[in-house]
Write a protein that holds these residues in place. Structure first.
Motif, PDB file in Angstrom:
ATOM      1  N   TYR A 298       0.832  -1.193   0.000  1.00  0.00           N
ATOM      2  CA  TYR A 298       0.000   0.000   0.000  1.00  0.00           C
ATOM      3  C   TYR A 298       0.872   1.251   0.000  1.00  0.00           C
ATOM      4  CZ  TYR A 298      -4.043  -2.955   0.936  1.00  0.00           C
ATOM      5  OH  TYR A 298      -5.043  -3.905   0.832  1.00  0.00           O
ATOM      6  N   GLY A 299       2.080   1.096  -0.478  1.00  0.00           N
ATOM      7  CA  GLY A 299       3.027   2.200  -0.446  1.00  0.00           C
ATOM      8  C   GLY A 299       2.685   3.356  -1.356  1.00  0.00           C
ATOM      9  N   PHE A 300       1.731   3.166  -2.288  1.00  0.00           N
ATOM     10  CA  PHE A 300       1.357   4.258  -3.197  1.00  0.00           C
ATOM     11  C   PHE A 300       0.046   4.923  -2.792  1.00  0.00           C
ATOM     12  CE2 PHE A 300       4.029   1.333  -5.543  1.00  0.00           C
ATOM     13  CZ  PHE A 300       4.945   2.184  -6.136  1.00  0.00           C
ATOM     14  N   VAL A 301      -0.488   4.527  -1.645  1.00  0.00           N
ATOM     15  CA  VAL A 301      -1.740   5.101  -1.161  1.00  0.00           C
ATOM     16  C   VAL A 301      -1.429   6.279  -0.250  1.00  0.00           C
ATOM     17  CG1 VAL A 301      -3.787   4.674   0.250  1.00  0.00           C
ATOM     18  CG2 VAL A 301      -2.972   2.918  -1.349  1.00  0.00           C
ATOM     19  N   TYR A 302      -2.169   7.368  -0.439  1.00  0.00           N
ATOM     20  CA  TYR A 302      -1.975   8.544   0.422  1.00  0.00           C
ATOM     21  C   TYR A 302      -3.334   9.114   0.810  1.00  0.00           C
ATOM     22  CZ  TYR A 302      -0.964  13.264   1.955  1.00  0.00           C
ATOM     23  OH  TYR A 302      -0.902  14.417   2.692  1.00  0.00           O
ATOM     24  N   ASP A 303      -3.448   9.494   2.087  1.00  0.00           N
ATOM     25  CA  ASP A 303      -4.642  10.158   2.578  1.00  0.00           C
ATOM     26  C   ASP A 303      -4.222  11.454   3.262  1.00  0.00           C
ATOM     27  OD1 ASP A 303      -7.722   9.593   3.262  1.00  0.00           O
ATOM     28  OD2 ASP A 303      -6.773  10.617   4.958  1.00  0.00           O
ATOM     29  N   PRO A 304      -4.842  12.570   2.910  1.00  0.00           N
ATOM     30  CA  PRO A 304      -4.386  13.852   3.481  1.00  0.00           C
ATOM     31  C   PRO A 304      -4.569  13.955   4.991  1.00  0.00           C
ATOM     32  CG  PRO A 304      -6.428  14.122   2.218  1.00  0.00           C
ATOM     33  CD  PRO A 304      -5.923  12.755   1.929  1.00  0.00           C
ATOM     34  N   THR A 305      -5.368  13.085   5.592  1.00  0.00           N
ATOM     35  CA  THR A 305      -5.546  13.127   7.051  1.00  0.00           C
ATOM     36  C   THR A 305      -4.453  12.367   7.786  1.00  0.00           C
ATOM     37  OG1 THR A 305      -6.917  11.130   7.105  1.00  0.00           O
ATOM     38  CG2 THR A 305      -8.037  13.227   6.669  1.00  0.00           C
ATOM     39  N   ASP A 306      -3.529  11.762   7.041  1.00  0.00           N
ATOM     40  CA  ASP A 306      -2.457  10.931   7.616  1.00  0.00           C
ATOM     41  C   ASP A 306      -2.976   9.643   8.229  1.00  0.00           C
ATOM     42  OD1 ASP A 306      -0.387  12.521   6.823  1.00  0.00           O
ATOM     43  OD2 ASP A 306      -0.341  13.693   8.673  1.00  0.00           O
ATOM     44  N   ALA A 307      -4.239   9.326   7.959  1.00  0.00           N
ATOM     45  CA  ALA A 307      -4.757   8.034   8.415  1.00  0.00           C
ATOM     46  C   ALA A 307      -4.171   6.935   7.535  1.00  0.00           C
ATOM     47  CB  ALA A 307      -6.278   8.025   8.337  1.00  0.00           C
ATOM     48  N   GLY A 308      -3.793   5.821   8.169  1.00  0.00           N
ATOM     49  CA  GLY A 308      -3.153   4.752   7.432  1.00  0.00           C
ATOM     50  C   GLY A 308      -4.129   3.648   7.064  1.00  0.00           C
ATOM     51  N   VAL A 309      -3.588   2.588   6.479  1.00  0.00           N
ATOM     52  CA  VAL A 309      -4.411   1.452   6.071  1.00  0.00           C
ATOM     53  C   VAL A 309      -4.508   0.447   7.213  1.00  0.00           C
ATOM     54  CG1 VAL A 309      -3.849   1.719   3.632  1.00  0.00           C
ATOM     55  CG2 VAL A 309      -2.409   0.264   5.060  1.00  0.00           C
ATOM     56  N   HIS A 310      -5.629  -0.291   7.216  1.00  0.00           N
ATOM     57  CA  HIS A 310      -5.830  -1.408   8.132  1.00  0.00           C
ATOM     58  C   HIS A 310      -5.940  -2.666   7.272  1.00  0.00           C
ATOM     59  CE1 HIS A 310      -7.617   1.204  11.622  1.00  0.00           C
ATOM     60  NE2 HIS A 310      -6.476   1.668  11.145  1.00  0.00           N
ATOM     61  N   VAL A 311      -4.976  -3.561   7.410  1.00  0.00           N
ATOM     62  CA  VAL A 311      -4.909  -4.751   6.556  1.00  0.00           C
ATOM     63  C   VAL A 311      -4.739  -5.979   7.436  1.00  0.00           C
ATOM     64  CG1 VAL A 311      -3.634  -5.936   4.733  1.00  0.00           C
ATOM     65  CG2 VAL A 311      -3.932  -3.449   4.638  1.00  0.00           C
ATOM     66  N   ASP A 312      -5.588  -6.983   7.203  1.00  0.00           N
ATOM     67  CA  ASP A 312      -5.522  -8.248   7.935  1.00  0.00           C
ATOM     68  C   ASP A 312      -5.410  -9.377   6.910  1.00  0.00           C
ATOM     69  OD1 ASP A 312      -5.816 -10.487   9.510  1.00  0.00           O
ATOM     70  OD2 ASP A 312      -7.398  -9.617  10.768  1.00  0.00           O
ATOM     71  N   LEU A 313      -4.237  -9.981   6.832  1.00  0.00           N
ATOM     72  CA  LEU A 313      -4.005 -11.034   5.834  1.00  0.00           C
ATOM     73  C   LEU A 313      -4.768 -12.315   6.140  1.00  0.00           C
ATOM     74  CD1 LEU A 313      -0.148 -10.693   5.213  1.00  0.00           C
ATOM     75  CD2 LEU A 313      -2.033  -9.682   3.917  1.00  0.00           C
ATOM     76  N   ALA A 314      -5.273 -12.438   7.369  1.00  0.00           N
ATOM     77  CA  ALA A 314      -6.009 -13.652   7.735  1.00  0.00           C
ATOM     78  C   ALA A 314      -7.481 -13.586   7.349  1.00  0.00           C
ATOM     79  CB  ALA A 314      -5.877 -13.906   9.235  1.00  0.00           C
ATOM     80  N   LEU A 315      -7.975 -12.423   6.980  1.00  0.00           N
ATOM     81  CA  LEU A 315      -9.386 -12.287   6.651  1.00  0.00           C
ATOM     82  C   LEU A 315      -9.659 -12.822   5.249  1.00  0.00           C
ATOM     83  CD1 LEU A 315     -10.433  -8.756   7.997  1.00  0.00           C
ATOM     84  CD2 LEU A 315     -11.060 -11.011   8.886  1.00  0.00           C
ATOM     85  N   ALA A 316     -10.699 -13.618   5.126  1.00  0.00           N
ATOM     86  CA  ALA A 316     -11.177 -14.083   3.833  1.00  0.00           C
ATOM     87  C   ALA A 316     -12.360 -13.215   3.418  1.00  0.00           C
ATOM     88  CB  ALA A 316     -11.599 -15.549   3.900  1.00  0.00           C
ATOM     89  N   GLY A 317     -12.375 -12.783   2.190  1.00  0.00           N
ATOM     90  CA  GLY A 317     -13.448 -11.922   1.719  1.00  0.00           C
ATOM     91  C   GLY A 317     -13.077 -10.460   1.818  1.00  0.00           C
TER      92      GLY A 317
END
Length: 385
Positions: A298-317
């Motif tokens: 997700y290195g190319f994703v940017y949000d002006p609020t500085d909020a980051g990504v939430h990613v869980d590799l164990a989630l299906a769907g």
């Protein structure tokens, strides 16, 4: 007679010696001939009518059948009406042929030839040479065919041509020749097959395109529209762009970028066998790493609020990544966060989780996990390395 001898003997000496007659030597015979003259220049087996090495050469863009000879320097040659022949010379030449049935020989250098209308013969020669069909109403062209083929702009014959610029206004159907080809599409729906060899295929920013790299390390970039991009064998770099694109890597260690950065479409990426890098965008992505040890970034994703990504590799769907759309991640073992404050969670197996910049929370869960928070104040949980 005796009387005569007695009379002469009384007058002449007994022995009379005459001096030898010596003639001067004659000069060698010299055969004179007309002074030698250089053979007139030719091009394509015909006598040159316009020699651009002559500073007084006439204009090449005229309505007659000319034979044009270029210079050792880069030339820009444009012919007019008539069936013309052009030899480009040693430089990097641009040749625009007129309306007739013309022939162009690029010579040395990386040359560009635009055949225009008519049944043309275009020979690249040494270097990496281009044909330019941007002005054509449409294009059907296969570089592996060396006989005449109906291209949509005449029955053209190509030899020694590696690269193609397709029609800007019409659809393109282009095939490579098994070497390294660079192919540009246009604004309509294009079908391009690079064949064997490390090819570069770039869309002209329009239409729903189908790009197939074939064997070799290919670099393919789609454009606007719902594109299908397939790398097949070897290590490919594959990019979508605007639109709902489907990008598939095939065998090899690929970079798969469905290009969902407009935030309004769903893009699909399939890494195929191999250790692939899957690039997530700002929109909704469906990413399947397939076999191998695969990584989502997700290195190319940017949000002006500085909020980051939430990613869980164990989630299906589908899962809400907070700032990068709703993504579905399958068979992906590793994750790279954004430059903001991310939350990354692994699976029960071994994972490699990298936070990059920001204050990150990284949870490896089970398995032997390698975690790197990067810069910032980070929290690492269940990380062994």
């Amino acid at each position: 007679m005796e009387v005569v001898k007695r009379l002469l003997g009384s007058v002449l000496p007994v022995a009379l010696t005459l001096p030898a007659l010596v003639l001067p030597a004659l000069p060698a015979l010299v055969v004179l001939s007309a002074p030698a003259t250089a053979a007139p220049p030719s091009c394509g087996g015909r006598a040159v009518t316009i020699d651009l090495n002559d500073p007084d050469a006439p204009e090449t863009d005229r309505d007659r059948a000319d034979v044009v000879l270029g210079t050792p320097e880069p030339d820009r040659i444009r012919t007019g009406g008539g069936d013309d022949v052009v030899c480009g010379g040693d430089g990097y030449d641009f040749v625009w042929l007129g309306r007739g049935d013309d022939r162009a020989f690029g010579g040395e250098g990386n040359d560009v030839i635009d055949g225009g209308g008519g049944d043309d013969v275009m020979v690249g020669g040494l270097g990496r040479d281009w044909v330019d069909y941007r002005s054509a109403p449409r294009l059907v062209l296969f570089l592996w065919i060396t006989a005449a083929q109906e291209t949509g702009e005449g029955g053209d014959t190509l030899r020694g041509i590696e690269n193609v610029t397709g029609s800007r206004s019409g659809p393109n159907r282009i095939g490579g020749d098994g070497t390294r080809n660079v192919i540009y599409g246009g604004a309509r729906a294009d079908v391009v097959h690079g064949a064997h060899g490390p090819d570069v295929i770039i869309d002209g920013k329009g239409g729903d395109d189908r790009f197939l790299g074939g064997a070799g390390d290919d670099d393919i970039t789609g454009g606007n529209g719902a594109d299908v991009v397939r790398g097949q064998a070897d290590d490919d770099e594959l990019h979508g762009d605007g639109g709902a694109d489907t990008v598939s890597g095939g065998a090899g260690d690929d970079i798969v970028d469905p290009g969902g950065f407009d935030g309004s479409t769903t893009s699909t990426g399939d890494g195929g066998p191999g250790d692939d890098l899957m690039i997530a965008g700002s929109g909704d992505d469906v990413l399947d790493g397939d076999r191998g040890s695969d990584t989502v970034t997700y290195g190319f994703v940017y949000d002006p609020t500085d909020a980051g990504v939430h990613v869980d590799l164990a989630l299906a769907g589908p899962q809400d990544t907070e700032v990068a759309g709703t993504d579905t991640l399958t068979s992906i073992e590793n994750a790279i966060g954004s430059t903001m404050d991310d939350e990354l969670r692994g699976t029960a197996g071994p994972n490699r989780l990298t936070g990059s910049d920001g204050d990150d929370l990284i949870d490896g869960r089970g398995g032997t996990d390698t975690c790197d928070g990067g810069d910032g104040t980070n929290t690492l949980v269940a990380c062994e390395g």
